[in-house]
Structures are given as C-alpha cells and as structure tokens.
Design a protein around this motif. Structure first.
Motif, PDB file in Angstrom:
ATOM      1  N   LYS A  69      -1.338   5.263  -1.605  1.00  0.00           N
ATOM      2  CA  LYS A  69      -2.561   4.464  -1.437  1.00  0.00           C
ATOM      3  C   LYS A  69      -2.309   3.200  -0.623  1.00  0.00           C
ATOM      4  N   SER A  70      -1.043   2.759  -0.580  1.00  0.00           N
ATOM      5  CA  SER A  70      -0.708   1.560   0.190  1.00  0.00           C
ATOM      6  C   SER A  70       0.767   1.614   0.570  1.00  0.00           C
ATOM      7  N   GLU A  72       3.957  -1.140   1.384  1.00  0.00           N
ATOM      8  CA  GLU A  72       4.378  -2.537   1.286  1.00  0.00           C
ATOM      9  C   GLU A  72       5.647  -2.752   2.093  1.00  0.00           C
ATOM     10  N   PHE A  91      -0.776  -4.835   8.558  1.00  0.00           N
ATOM     11  CA  PHE A  91      -0.356  -5.384   7.272  1.00  0.00           C
ATOM     12  C   PHE A  91      -0.929  -6.787   7.093  1.00  0.00           C
ATOM     13  N   THR A  94       0.764 -10.889   1.409  1.00  0.00           N
ATOM     14  CA  THR A  94       0.249 -10.898   0.032  1.00  0.00           C
ATOM     15  C   THR A  94       0.307 -12.291  -0.586  1.00  0.00           C
ATOM     16  N   ILE A 105       1.250  -6.001   2.791  1.00  0.00           N
ATOM     17  CA  ILE A 105       0.712  -4.735   2.289  1.00  0.00           C
ATOM     18  C   ILE A 105      -0.321  -4.198   3.270  1.00  0.00           C
ATOM     19  N   LEU A 106      -0.410  -2.887   3.335  1.00  0.00           N
ATOM     20  CA  LEU A 106      -1.413  -2.192   4.127  1.00  0.00           C
ATOM     21  C   LEU A 106      -2.002  -1.106   3.236  1.00  0.00           C
ATOM     22  N   TYR A 107      -3.308  -1.157   3.032  1.00  0.00           N
ATOM     23  CA  TYR A 107      -4.002  -0.157   2.210  1.00  0.00           C
ATOM     24  C   TYR A 107      -4.496   0.964   3.079  1.00  0.00           C
ATOM     25  N   ARG A 108      -4.466   2.179   2.528  1.00  0.00           N
ATOM     26  CA  ARG A 108      -4.905   3.378   3.248  1.00  0.00           C
ATOM     27  C   ARG A 108      -6.274   3.169   3.897  1.00  0.00           C
ATOM     28  N   GLU A 110      -7.639   0.713   5.079  1.00  0.00           N
ATOM     29  CA  GLU A 110      -7.642  -0.246   6.190  1.00  0.00           C
ATOM     30  C   GLU A 110      -7.101   0.366   7.489  1.00  0.00           C
TER      31      GLU A 110
END
Length: 111
Positions: A69-70, A72, A91, A94, A105-108, A110
């Motif tokens: 899902k993410s 890091e 990214f 945080t 962090i990079l979320y799916r 995004e």
C-alpha cells in the motif's frame, strides 16, 4: 533484480562490477560494462538520473504487488541529492527520523 526495457538493476559494488567485466565473454557487453563503471566513477553528477530511474523501477516493482500500500525510504540527513530523488519520485517527508535520517513515504494512490 529489477528491470525495464532499458535498465536492469541489481546491487553491485566496484569490485563486483570489475569481476563481472572480467567474467563477461561477449566483447560488446564487456565494453559496455567497462564504460558504465568508468562513467559512474568519472561522472558522479549523473548519479541523480540513474538513481531516479532506479527508484522509479523499485516503486513500480513494489506496487505491482497488490498487498503493498506504500513504500517508505530514508536518507542520510546530509544527503540532499537522495532526498531530491525521492521527491522527484513522489515521496513526501513524514517529519520523522529513522536510523539513517529523514523518512519519506509514497502511497499507492499517489502514483
């Protein structure tokens, strides 16, 4: 290993690359590996481009797994080049520190 049409990525230090060059039987590949290694040594200013493409491939690989899902990452707090690479790849900082330095962090959703 992670690969695209243009890039195949696997971790290797200078000694490992030199060993790969010695072991390579194909003269064209041997020449290409020598040029790549020398280019990395001679042109650290281009590492950002390689790093961005490598990070992008790693992100793509990670998000090809539905359970991820993410993603890091963290960099040394003085390594602004790596921080810029992470930001180019989407990214976000945080605001926390990891063992190495600032965390990103990079979320799916995004991507």
């Amino acid at each position: 290993m992670i690969e695209s049409k243009r890039v195949k990525i696997y971790p290797a230090n200078k000694e490992q690359m030199e060993n790969q060059i010695v072991a390579e039987k194909d003269p064209e590949l041997k020449k290409a590996y020598k040029e790549m290694l020398q280019g990395c040594i001679d042109h650290p200013d281009l590492w950002d481009w390689y790093a961005t493409e490598a990070a992008s491939l790693a992100i793509k690989w990670a998000f090809n797994h539905p359970e991820v899902k993410s993603v890091e990452a963290e960099t040394d707090f003085t390594n602004t080049a790596s921080q810029k690479v992470l930001e180019k790849c989407g990214f976000k900082a945080t605001g926390t520190m990891g063992e190495e330095g600032p965390r990103y962090i990079l979320y799916r959703e995004e991507v």
